[in-house]
Design a protein around this motif. Structure first.
Motif, PDB file in Angstrom:
ATOM      1  N   VAL A  45      17.060  24.642  26.411  1.00 44.87           N
ATOM      2  CA  VAL A  45      16.180  23.487  26.193  1.00 44.87           C
ATOM      3  C   VAL A  45      15.261  23.777  25.014  1.00 44.87           C
ATOM      4  O   VAL A  45      14.658  24.853  24.920  1.00 44.87           O
ATOM      5  N   ASP A  46      15.140  22.800  24.127  1.00 47.40           N
ATOM      6  CA  ASP A  46      14.348  22.948  22.901  1.00 47.40           C
ATOM      7  C   ASP A  46      13.170  21.979  22.912  1.00 47.40           C
ATOM      8  O   ASP A  46      13.331  20.786  23.195  1.00 47.40           O
ATOM      9  N   THR A  47      11.983  22.500  22.572  1.00 48.49           N
ATOM     10  CA  THR A  47      10.802  21.657  22.488  1.00 48.49           C
ATOM     11  C   THR A  47       9.929  22.159  21.341  1.00 48.49           C
ATOM     12  O   THR A  47      10.365  22.967  20.527  1.00 48.49           O
ATOM     13  N   ALA A  48       8.673  21.678  21.247  1.00 43.84           N
ATOM     14  CA  ALA A  48       7.751  22.104  20.188  1.00 43.84           C
ATOM     15  C   ALA A  48       6.346  21.674  20.554  1.00 43.84           C
ATOM     16  O   ALA A  48       6.153  20.679  21.274  1.00 43.84           O
ATOM     17  N   ASP A  49       5.366  22.384  20.005  1.00 41.85           N
ATOM     18  CA  ASP A  49       3.984  22.016  20.323  1.00 41.85           C
ATOM     19  C   ASP A  49       3.580  20.692  19.686  1.00 41.85           C
ATOM     20  O   ASP A  49       2.642  20.036  20.132  1.00 41.85           O
ATOM     21  N   VAL A  50       4.298  20.261  18.658  1.00 45.65           N
ATOM     22  CA  VAL A  50       3.960  19.000  17.979  1.00 45.65           C
ATOM     23  C   VAL A  50       4.419  17.770  18.769  1.00 45.65           C
ATOM     24  O   VAL A  50       3.902  16.666  18.565  1.00 45.65           O
ATOM     25  N   TYR A  51       5.376  17.922  19.663  1.00 47.14           N
ATOM     26  CA  TYR A  51       5.887  16.781  20.426  1.00 47.14           C
ATOM     27  C   TYR A  51       4.863  16.367  21.487  1.00 47.14           C
ATOM     28  O   TYR A  51       4.554  17.150  22.367  1.00 47.14           O
ATOM     29  N   SER A  52       4.296  15.178  21.495  1.00 45.38           N
ATOM     30  CA  SER A  52       4.488  14.070  20.578  1.00 45.38           C
ATOM     31  C   SER A  52       3.130  13.658  19.983  1.00 45.38           C
ATOM     32  O   SER A  52       2.589  12.610  20.306  1.00 45.38           O
ATOM     33  N   SER A  53       2.594  14.525  19.126  1.00 44.50           N
ATOM     34  CA  SER A  53       1.246  14.298  18.602  1.00 44.50           C
ATOM     35  C   SER A  53       1.174  13.169  17.584  1.00 44.50           C
ATOM     36  O   SER A  53       0.081  12.811  17.147  1.00 44.50           O
ATOM     37  N   TRP A  54       2.341  12.602  17.213  1.00 39.37           N
ATOM     38  CA  TRP A  54       2.337  11.442  16.310  1.00 39.37           C
ATOM     39  C   TRP A  54       1.984  10.145  17.029  1.00 39.37           C
ATOM     40  O   TRP A  54       1.743   9.125  16.394  1.00 39.37           O
ATOM     41  N   VAL A  55       1.965  10.171  18.351  1.00 35.69           N
ATOM     42  CA  VAL A  55       1.652   8.983  19.141  1.00 35.69           C
ATOM     43  C   VAL A  55       0.136   8.885  19.319  1.00 35.69           C
ATOM     44  O   VAL A  55      -0.516   9.876  19.641  1.00 35.69           O
ATOM     45  N   PRO A  56      -0.436   7.709  19.092  1.00 37.64           N
ATOM     46  CA  PRO A  56      -1.884   7.563  19.311  1.00 37.64           C
ATOM     47  C   PRO A  56      -2.290   8.046  20.706  1.00 37.64           C
ATOM     48  O   PRO A  56      -1.599   7.769  21.693  1.00 37.64           O
ATOM     49  N   ASP A  57      -3.384   8.770  20.778  1.00 36.38           N
ATOM     50  CA  ASP A  57      -3.927   9.303  22.030  1.00 36.38           C
ATOM     51  C   ASP A  57      -3.115  10.457  22.619  1.00 36.38           C
ATOM     52  O   ASP A  57      -3.396  10.906  23.726  1.00 36.38           O
ATOM     53  N   HIS A  58      -2.091  10.939  21.888  1.00 35.66           N
ATOM     54  CA  HIS A  58      -1.353  12.117  22.330  1.00 35.66           C
ATOM     55  C   HIS A  58      -1.855  13.326  21.539  1.00 35.66           C
ATOM     56  O   HIS A  58      -1.692  13.383  20.318  1.00 35.66           O
ATOM     57  N   PRO A  59      -2.438  14.306  22.200  1.00 37.94           N
ATOM     58  CA  PRO A  59      -2.947  15.471  21.478  1.00 37.94           C
ATOM     59  C   PRO A  59      -1.865  16.448  21.054  1.00 37.94           C
ATOM     60  O   PRO A  59      -2.117  17.388  20.306  1.00 37.94           O
ATOM     61  N   GLY A  60      -0.641  16.241  21.499  1.00 33.50           N
ATOM     62  CA  GLY A  60       0.442  17.182  21.254  1.00 33.50           C
ATOM     63  C   GLY A  60       0.667  18.061  22.460  1.00 33.50           C
ATOM     64  O   GLY A  60      -0.218  18.254  23.299  1.00 33.50           O
ATOM     65  N   GLY A  61       1.875  18.604  22.564  1.00 34.86           N
ATOM     66  CA  GLY A  61       2.198  19.445  23.706  1.00 34.86           C
ATOM     67  C   GLY A  61       2.692  18.679  24.913  1.00 34.86           C
ATOM     68  O   GLY A  61       2.937  19.276  25.963  1.00 34.86           O
ATOM     69  N   GLU A  62       2.841  17.356  24.780  1.00 36.81           N
ATOM     70  CA  GLU A  62       3.283  16.551  25.932  1.00 36.81           C
ATOM     71  C   GLU A  62       4.650  17.000  26.433  1.00 36.81           C
ATOM     72  O   GLU A  62       4.887  17.115  27.645  1.00 36.81           O
ATOM     73  N   SER A  63       5.561  17.262  25.508  1.00 36.40           N
ATOM     74  CA  SER A  63       6.904  17.681  25.907  1.00 36.40           C
ATOM     75  C   SER A  63       6.869  19.019  26.634  1.00 36.40           C
ATOM     76  O   SER A  63       7.504  19.194  27.686  1.00 36.40           O
ATOM     77  N   GLU A  64       6.145  19.977  26.079  1.00 35.70           N
ATOM     78  CA  GLU A  64       6.027  21.282  26.741  1.00 35.70           C
ATOM     79  C   GLU A  64       5.423  21.139  28.135  1.00 35.70           C
ATOM     80  O   GLU A  64       5.870  21.790  29.088  1.00 35.70           O
ATOM     81  N   ALA A  65       4.413  20.284  28.259  1.00 38.28           N
ATOM     82  CA  ALA A  65       3.756  20.112  29.549  1.00 38.28           C
ATOM     83  C   ALA A  65       4.703  19.497  30.585  1.00 38.28           C
ATOM     84  O   ALA A  65       4.717  19.918  31.752  1.00 38.28           O
ATOM     85  N   VAL A  66       5.500  18.517  30.167  1.00 37.48           N
ATOM     86  CA  VAL A  66       6.478  17.918  31.081  1.00 37.48           C
ATOM     87  C   VAL A  66       7.496  18.972  31.514  1.00 37.48           C
ATOM     88  O   VAL A  66       7.832  19.098  32.707  1.00 37.48           O
ATOM     89  N   LEU A  67       7.990  19.730  30.541  1.00 35.26           N
ATOM     90  CA  LEU A  67       8.955  20.783  30.863  1.00 35.26           C
ATOM     91  C   LEU A  67       8.325  21.815  31.800  1.00 35.26           C
ATOM     92  O   LEU A  67       8.970  22.285  32.751  1.00 35.26           O
ATOM     93  N   GLY A  68       7.075  22.158  31.559  1.00 34.52           N
ATOM     94  CA  GLY A  68       6.387  23.111  32.419  1.00 34.52           C
ATOM     95  C   GLY A  68       6.251  22.618  33.847  1.00 34.52           C
ATOM     96  O   GLY A  68       6.444  23.383  34.805  1.00 34.52           O
TER      97      GLY A  68
END
Length: 318
Positions: A45-68
């Motif tokens: 599984v591949d993710t990144a700390d930037v996912y999904s900081s391009w979305v308004p109100d997303h600080p980044g790390g959303e993908s990692e947090a979901v995977l966690g």
């Protein structure tokens, strides 16, 4: 399962992209995709700390947090190879590869993922403002500390990859094991040639991103789709990027013909073509739904014939 070059890690031929987790796939949908992927034998599984900081109100790390949270709920950490990245965050203090930024970002990724060690940690893009000796030195420090196991690079040119390899050898740093370039049937020039040669020469495994060209190579678009409002951001981007080229449609026609011959999906054929390329171990593709994932999974068993590969090469070469 193929080995991830010098790492010794065995991975599934499909690397599941986590860029959609917490973005276009909510937590329930993300969990369902991960569950099905693992049930099908998936291990990478591949993710990144930037996912999904391009979305308004997303600080980044959303993908990692979901995977966690999925890992915490399901267990089975020892069966997965988890890859994440640093250096492309939308926050200025994390959008670089300075050693202090790398070390801070890694700790944050470990916390979000809820793991003690990241199997594969990438420099998400080249940062020419930071000497490679410093950024790769920070990665070596993380390996020695047990926070990461293996080093990867993404979005590097051939010249800079050669330089990075030389730096690790000169200073005795942890070696570069994996390269993640943009590579697919419609984006070939940036990888084929010198960059691919460097990977073959140094035994660097290749895990391409945009394996399905932002979804264009799934076969869901037609020439009539070009002017349509496709709805999702990725769909609009795919049509805008690839829809204006006749080569794109000729490649889709060839993919559909090969898929029909094998009784499989267009997506599976596009990914199997990638898997057949020199140095490529496991292309990355993401899925918002289980239904989308089902279109991808057959690539793991699909063996394309020489004539299939030749037809796809000819169409995509334009």
């Amino acid at each position: 399962m193929p080995a991830l070059a010098s790492t010794g890690l065995d991975v599934h031929p499909l690397c599941l992209g986590g860029n959609v987790f917490g973005w276009t796939a909510d937590e329930d949908a993300s969990f369902a995709v991960l569950d099905r992927y693992v049930a099908a034998g998936g291990t990478f599984v591949d993710t990144a700390d930037v996912y999904s900081s391009w979305v308004p109100d997303h600080p980044g790390g959303e993908s990692e947090a979901v995977l966690g949270r999925w890992l915490a709920a399901r267990g089975g950490r020892e069966d997965l190879v988890i890859a994440t990245k640093v250096g492309m965050h939308f926050k200025a203090d994390l959008a670089n590869l300075r050693p202090e930024s790398i070390l801070r970002a890694c700790d944050a990724s470990l916390e979000r993922l809820g793991v003690e060690t990241i199997d594969l940690y990438y420099q998400h893009r080249d940062d020419e403002d930071v000497p490679l000796q410093e950024s790769l030195g920070a990665f070596d420090e993380l390996v020695r500390a047990g926070k990461i196991k293996h080093v990867g690079l993404s979005n590097f040119s051939a010249a800079r990859l050669r330089e990075a390899v030389a730096v690790t050898q000169e200073h005795g740093y942890a070696p570069i094991s994996v390269l993640q370039p943009q590579y697919n049937l419609l984006d070939r020039a940036g990888f084929e040639g010198e960059l691919q040669d460097v990977c073959v020469e140094h035994g660097i495994a290749v895990v391409p991103f945009y394996g399905l060209a932002m979804g264009f190579l799934t076969g869901k678009y037609t020439r009539e789709s070009e002017a349509a409002d496709m709805g999702t951001p990725r769909a609009k981007g795919a049509i805008k990027t690839y829809g204006g080229q006749e080569r794109s449609w000729a490649t889709l026609d060839a993919l559909r013909a090969v898929a029909a011959e094998h009784g499989t999906s267009v997506s599976a054929v596009a990914l199997a073509w990638l898997r057949a390329r020199d140095a490529v171990v496991a292309p990355i593709a993401s899925a918002r739904t289980v239904e989308q994932l089902e279109e991808l999974l057959p690539m793991a068993e699909l063996q394309l014939r020489d004539e299939d590969l030749a037809a796809l090469d000819a169409a995509s070469a334009g």
